[in-house]
Design an enzyme around this catalytic site. Structure first.
Site, PDB file in Angstrom:
ATOM      1  N   HIS A 140       0.848  -1.199   0.000  1.00 40.95           N
ATOM      2  CA  HIS A 140       0.000   0.000   0.000  1.00 40.95           C
ATOM      3  C   HIS A 140       0.882   1.247   0.000  1.00 40.95           C
ATOM      4  O   HIS A 140       1.824   1.348   0.766  1.00 40.95           O
ATOM      5  CB  HIS A 140      -0.904   0.015   1.235  1.00 40.95           C
ATOM      6  CG  HIS A 140      -2.125  -0.816   1.069  1.00 40.95           C
ATOM      7  ND1 HIS A 140      -3.206  -0.715   1.886  1.00 40.95           N
ATOM      8  CD2 HIS A 140      -2.429  -1.773   0.158  1.00 40.95           C
ATOM      9  CE1 HIS A 140      -4.141  -1.570   1.491  1.00 40.95           C
ATOM     10  NE2 HIS A 140      -3.685  -2.228   0.458  1.00 40.95           N
TER      11      HIS A 140
ATOM     12  N   TYR B  46       3.743   6.508  10.321  1.00 41.44           N
ATOM     13  CA  TYR B  46       2.907   5.363   9.940  1.00 41.44           C
ATOM     14  C   TYR B  46       3.752   4.294   9.254  1.00 41.44           C
ATOM     15  O   TYR B  46       3.603   3.095   9.526  1.00 41.44           O
ATOM     16  CB  TYR B  46       1.766   5.816   9.023  1.00 41.44           C
ATOM     17  CG  TYR B  46       0.687   4.768   8.862  1.00 41.44           C
ATOM     18  CD1 TYR B  46      -0.447   4.778   9.659  1.00 41.44           C
ATOM     19  CD2 TYR B  46       0.813   3.752   7.913  1.00 41.44           C
ATOM     20  CE1 TYR B  46      -1.432   3.808   9.520  1.00 41.44           C
ATOM     21  CE2 TYR B  46      -0.161   2.776   7.772  1.00 41.44           C
ATOM     22  CZ  TYR B  46      -1.285   2.818   8.575  1.00 41.44           C
ATOM     23  OH  TYR B  46      -2.257   1.841   8.439  1.00 41.44           O
TER      24      TYR B  46
ATOM     25  N   TYR C 114      -9.314   5.529   7.287  1.00 37.67           N
ATOM     26  CA  TYR C 114      -9.478   5.888   8.702  1.00 37.67           C
ATOM     27  C   TYR C 114     -10.480   7.049   8.742  1.00 37.67           C
ATOM     28  O   TYR C 114     -10.214   8.109   8.154  1.00 37.67           O
ATOM     29  CB  TYR C 114      -8.148   6.374   9.291  1.00 37.67           C
ATOM     30  CG  TYR C 114      -7.113   5.280   9.512  1.00 37.67           C
ATOM     31  CD1 TYR C 114      -6.329   4.797   8.462  1.00 37.67           C
ATOM     32  CD2 TYR C 114      -6.905   4.744  10.780  1.00 37.67           C
ATOM     33  CE1 TYR C 114      -5.384   3.802   8.665  1.00 37.67           C
ATOM     34  CE2 TYR C 114      -5.947   3.745  10.999  1.00 37.67           C
ATOM     35  CZ  TYR C 114      -5.200   3.291   9.942  1.00 37.67           C
ATOM     36  OH  TYR C 114      -4.250   2.306  10.150  1.00 37.67           O
TER      37      TYR C 114
ATOM     38  N   LYS D  53       0.783  -0.154  15.016  1.00 38.60           N
ATOM     39  CA  LYS D  53       2.176  -0.252  15.457  1.00 38.60           C
ATOM     40  C   LYS D  53       2.510  -1.501  16.275  1.00 38.60           C
ATOM     41  O   LYS D  53       3.686  -1.848  16.426  1.00 38.60           O
ATOM     42  CB  LYS D  53       2.543   0.973  16.324  1.00 38.60           C
ATOM     43  CG  LYS D  53       2.650   2.242  15.548  1.00 38.60           C
ATOM     44  CD  LYS D  53       3.967   2.329  14.800  1.00 38.60           C
ATOM     45  CE  LYS D  53       3.872   3.206  13.601  1.00 38.60           C
ATOM     46  NZ  LYS D  53       3.968   2.568  12.321  1.00 38.60           N
TER      47      LYS D  53
ATOM     48  N   PRO E 121      -4.557   0.209  18.646  1.00 39.00           N
ATOM     49  CA  PRO E 121      -4.227  -0.234  17.285  1.00 39.00           C
ATOM     50  C   PRO E 121      -4.362   0.835  16.197  1.00 39.00           C
ATOM     51  O   PRO E 121      -4.039   0.560  15.042  1.00 39.00           O
ATOM     52  CB  PRO E 121      -5.208  -1.388  17.038  1.00 39.00           C
ATOM     53  CG  PRO E 121      -6.321  -1.174  17.995  1.00 39.00           C
ATOM     54  CD  PRO E 121      -5.754  -0.449  19.168  1.00 39.00           C
TER      55      PRO E 121
HETATM   56  P1  RFL Z   1       1.373 -11.824  21.533  1.00 35.93           P
HETATM   57  O1  RFL Z   1       0.926 -11.902  20.137  1.00 35.93           O
HETATM   58  O2  RFL Z   1       0.406 -11.473  22.584  1.00 35.93           O
HETATM   59  O3  RFL Z   1       2.040 -13.227  21.862  1.00 35.93           O
HETATM   60  C1  RFL Z   1       2.361 -13.602  23.188  1.00 35.93           C
HETATM   61  C2  RFL Z   1       2.390 -15.101  23.235  1.00 35.93           C
HETATM   62  O4  RFL Z   1       2.779 -15.523  24.524  1.00 35.93           O
HETATM   63  C3  RFL Z   1       1.946 -16.585  24.954  1.00 35.93           C
HETATM   64  N1  RFL Z   1       1.999 -16.617  26.422  1.00 35.93           N
HETATM   65  C4  RFL Z   1       2.672 -17.545  27.125  1.00 35.93           C
HETATM   66  N2  RFL Z   1       3.382 -18.609  26.744  1.00 35.93           N
HETATM   67  C5  RFL Z   1       3.929 -19.390  27.718  1.00 35.93           C
HETATM   68  N3  RFL Z   1       3.739 -19.137  29.055  1.00 35.93           N
HETATM   69  C6  RFL Z   1       3.036 -18.078  29.467  1.00 35.93           C
HETATM   70  N4  RFL Z   1       2.868 -17.832  30.767  1.00 35.93           N
HETATM   71  C7  RFL Z   1       2.450 -17.228  28.490  1.00 35.93           C
HETATM   72  N5  RFL Z   1       1.686 -16.096  28.552  1.00 35.93           N
HETATM   73  C8  RFL Z   1       1.421 -15.748  27.295  1.00 35.93           C
HETATM   74  C9  RFL Z   1       0.592 -16.228  24.377  1.00 35.93           C
HETATM   75  O5  RFL Z   1      -0.266 -17.359  24.270  1.00 35.93           O
HETATM   76  C10 RFL Z   1       0.978 -15.672  23.021  1.00 35.93           C
HETATM   77  O6  RFL Z   1       1.031 -16.666  22.017  1.00 35.93           O
HETATM   78  O7  RFL Z   1       2.607 -10.801  21.683  1.00 35.93           O
HETATM   79  P2  RFL Z   1       3.813 -10.431  20.695  1.00 35.93           P
HETATM   80  O8  RFL Z   1       4.435 -11.660  20.119  1.00 35.93           O
HETATM   81  O9  RFL Z   1       4.622  -9.437  21.432  1.00 35.93           O
HETATM   82  O10 RFL Z   1       3.113  -9.730  19.426  1.00 35.93           O
HETATM   83  C11 RFL Z   1       2.486  -8.493  19.585  1.00 35.93           C
HETATM   84  C12 RFL Z   1       1.275  -8.397  18.684  1.00 35.93           C
HETATM   85  O11 RFL Z   1       0.520  -9.584  18.754  1.00 35.93           O
HETATM   86  C13 RFL Z   1       0.406  -7.218  19.084  1.00 35.93           C
HETATM   87  O12 RFL Z   1       1.191  -6.065  19.308  1.00 35.93           O
HETATM   88  C14 RFL Z   1      -0.646  -6.828  18.064  1.00 35.93           C
HETATM   89  O13 RFL Z   1      -1.397  -7.911  17.625  1.00 35.93           O
HETATM   90  C15 RFL Z   1      -1.544  -5.781  18.728  1.00 35.93           C
HETATM   91  N6  RFL Z   1      -2.847  -5.757  18.122  1.00 35.93           N
HETATM   92  C16 RFL Z   1      -2.987  -5.111  16.953  1.00 35.93           C
HETATM   93  N7  RFL Z   1      -1.916  -4.434  16.460  1.00 35.93           N
HETATM   94  C17 RFL Z   1      -2.029  -3.799  15.305  1.00 35.93           C
HETATM   95  O14 RFL Z   1      -1.050  -3.214  14.857  1.00 35.93           O
HETATM   96  N8  RFL Z   1      -3.238  -3.821  14.621  1.00 35.93           N
HETATM   97  C18 RFL Z   1      -4.322  -4.504  15.095  1.00 35.93           C
HETATM   98  O15 RFL Z   1      -5.355  -4.531  14.469  1.00 35.93           O
HETATM   99  C19 RFL Z   1      -4.227  -5.164  16.296  1.00 35.93           C
HETATM  100  N9  RFL Z   1      -5.278  -5.855  16.804  1.00 35.93           N
HETATM  101  C20 RFL Z   1      -3.949  -6.426  18.698  1.00 35.93           C
HETATM  102  C21 RFL Z   1      -5.151  -6.486  17.988  1.00 35.93           C
HETATM  103  C22 RFL Z   1      -3.848  -7.034  19.953  1.00 35.93           C
HETATM  104  C23 RFL Z   1      -4.944  -7.685  20.524  1.00 35.93           C
HETATM  105  N10 RFL Z   1      -4.817  -8.193  21.868  1.00 35.93           N
HETATM  106  C24 RFL Z   1      -3.507  -8.412  22.439  1.00 35.93           C
HETATM  107  C25 RFL Z   1      -5.837  -8.150  22.807  1.00 35.93           C
HETATM  108  C26 RFL Z   1      -6.219  -7.186  18.512  1.00 35.93           C
HETATM  109  C27 RFL Z   1      -6.143  -7.801  19.781  1.00 35.93           C
HETATM  110  C28 RFL Z   1      -7.330  -8.567  20.265  1.00 35.93           C
HETATM  111  C1  PHB Z   2      -6.054  -4.390  10.517  1.00 35.25           C
HETATM  112  O1  PHB Z   2      -6.054  -4.622   9.298  1.00 35.25           O
HETATM  113  O2  PHB Z   2      -6.422  -5.239  11.349  1.00 35.25           O
HETATM  114  C2  PHB Z   2      -5.620  -3.060  10.995  1.00 35.25           C
HETATM  115  C3  PHB Z   2      -5.074  -2.145  10.113  1.00 35.25           C
HETATM  116  C4  PHB Z   2      -4.684  -0.903  10.565  1.00 35.25           C
HETATM  117  C5  PHB Z   2      -4.842  -0.569  11.886  1.00 35.25           C
HETATM  118  C6  PHB Z   2      -5.389  -1.475  12.773  1.00 35.25           C
HETATM  119  C7  PHB Z   2      -5.792  -2.724  12.321  1.00 35.25           C
HETATM  120  O3  PHB Z   2      -4.471   0.672  12.317  1.00 35.25           O
END
Ligand code: RFL
Ligand code: PHB
Length: 397
Positions: free
Chosen positions: A75, A390, A204, A302, A298
């Site tokens: 993109h 971004y 957005y 980032k 989110p």
């Molecule tokens: P993760 O992905 O949370 O992975 C952590 C892993 O650790 C495991 N774990 C354990 N394992 C062993 N023993 C324990 N005691 C443990 N406790 C936990 C968990 O099962 C898991 O597999 O962290 P990581 O790797 O740092 O990655 C970070 C990203 O996942 C996160 O920053 C993003 O996904 C945040 N986030 C979003 N970011 C975006 O940029 N765009 C989004 O749309 C977006 N949607 C989201 C999200 C985070 C969410 N969470 C955490 C509630 C949506 C959700 C629902």
């Molecule tokens: C997504 O595609 O899940 C997404 C993209 C941009 C954002 C947050 C989530 O800022």
């Protein structure tokens, strides 16, 4: 077989832990990944969708670039909608050529798991870490439960990639640990829909009805978000209400009667919005990376990118340590990452508070938001600042 010793114990098999495992494997450093959930759960958790160039580069370096390069969609900008108008922010012309890639976190995780298992890299699912002891000694120990039994894994270093609710950060004594936090007075309702994306880039939208985001997962699957009050039950949002609300929040005067193409909604969930930083990111032989150390709302896309950047820095530091005994990069790890983390915290806060309708917001506050969005439309400097943040700052050497 449960290993009882390794060089680097990685707690958490999310994107941070898995990417770190691959980068260390490539550098010839032994590591074991312990993940509390099962493989299917980890691979299907619906989360982020946007990869910065530095994240794309790190995935390629880890050997996980092949499918991403085939299926990821590049993109060149985003569209901002406000005051019933649309304004596009063009990334390459504002940043000297930077872009982002749309490739879902679920796919990143699937690719990394497959690679790790293909060459026998130690990755234990359903291995729940209960505690880490000896953080300030030369031989920390990870205590975990696997297949109904307690085990220990001794190691040289522990990297906590165990997400926001993880346990590794508790190994940093409270006396040296500081936390900084902001909880926002709204959440996102996120849905997946079998419907083509609204537009070929992300939209957005600021509106008096609240924020909306139109993203995508593929040419036939949309990922859509609506600002909703905290504590919302997704059951209050039947499909038709979601589509009507998206139509209303994304509407622009230039396209009267415009509507999204509708399709079956296959997943619905509510996510709260929070900013959080734990400092320092290293204590003794324990390092924290990704959501274990910091989370962002989110809106700036980032979270996943910060997690990838942290583990690139961890991998370089541990590679130097095992290659020539140098601990300089380990010593500077926390400061190096926190500078980038706080920039992303500010950007995520800026995007969130500029685009959402706070329930306490006055008409004055709304005017300020609109003025800020106008500035991004009218000033190349303001647009360039948004585009630079971004698309992501480079990971420092
Ligand atoms: P993760 O992905 O949370 O992975 C952590 C892993 O650790 C495991 N774990 C354990 N394992 C062993 N023993 C324990 N005691 C443990 N406790 C936990 C968990 O099962 C898991 O597999 O962290 P990581 O790797 O740092 O990655 C970070 C990203 O996942 C996160 O920053 C993003 O996904 C945040 N986030 C979003 N970011 C975006 O940029 N765009 C989004 O749309 C977006 N949607 C989201 C999200 C985070 C969410 N969470 C955490 C509630 C949506 C959700 C629902
Ligand atoms: C997504 O595609 O899940 C997404 C993209 C941009 C954002 C947050 C989530 O800022």
């Amino acid at each position: 077989m449960q290993p009882d010793h390794t060089s680097v114990a990685i707690v958490g098999g999310g994107p941070a832990g898995l990417l770190l495992a691959r980068l260390l494997h490539r550098a010839g450093v032994d590591a074991v990944v312990l993940e509390s959930r099962d493989r299917a759960y980890v691979e299907c958790r619906q989360r982020a969708g946007i990869l910065e160039q530095a994240t794309v580069d790190a995935l390629r370096e880890a050997g996980a670039g092949a499918r991403m390069d085939r299926e990821g969609i590049t993109h060149d900008g985003i569209e901002l909608r406000f005051d019933r108008r649309a304004h596009r922010v063009d990334f390459p012309s504002l940043t000297g050529g930077r872009r982002v890639m749309v490739y879902a976190q679920t796919e990143v995780v699937k690719d990394l798991v497959a690679l790790q298992l293909a060459d026998g890299g130690p990755l234990l699912f359903e291995a729940e870490v209960r505690a880490v002891t000896g953080a300030d000694t030369e031989r920390p120990v990870v205590h975990y439960r696997h297949e109904g039994r307690d085990h220990t894994l001794s190691c040289d270093y522990v990297v906590g990639c165990d997400g926001f609710h993880g346990v590794v950060k508790r190994a940093v004594p409270e006396a040296v640990r500081s936390t900084y936090e902001r909880v926002y007075p709204y959440s996102w309702l996120g849905v997946l829909a079998e419907a083509p994306p609204v537009y070929d880039e992300l939209i957005y939208a600021h509106s008096e009805r609240g924020f909306a985001l139109a993203s995508m997962r593929s040419p036939s699957v949309s990922r859509l978000y609506l600002q909703v009050p905290n504590g919302t039950d997704p059951g209050e949002w039947p499909d038709a209400r979601i589509w009507d609300e998206l139509d209303a929040r994304l509407a622009v005067d230039a396209e009267p009667g415009w509507k999204l193409e509708r399709g079956p909604i296959t997943a619905k969930s509510v996510l709260p919005m929070r900013s959080h930083v734990t400092e320092p990111m290293r204590y003794g032989r324990v390092l924290l990376a990704g959501d274990a150390a910091h989370i962002v709302p989110p809106t700036g896309a980032k979270g996943l990118n910060l997690a990838a950047a942290d583990v690139v820095v961890v991998a370089r530091a541990l590679t130097a340590r095992y290659r020539d005994g140098s601990t300089a990069l380990l010593d500077s790890y926390s400061d190096t990452c926190l500078r980038r983390v706080w920039r992303a915290e500010h950007f995520s806060y800026f995007m969130t508070t500029t685009l959402h309708a706070d329930p306490e917001q006055s008409p004055f506050d709304t005017r300020l938001q609109l003025s800020q969005l106008e500035q991004v439309s009218n000033s190349r400097h303001a647009a360039a600042e948004l585009a630079e943040n971004y698309t992501g700052l480079p990971i420092p050497d």
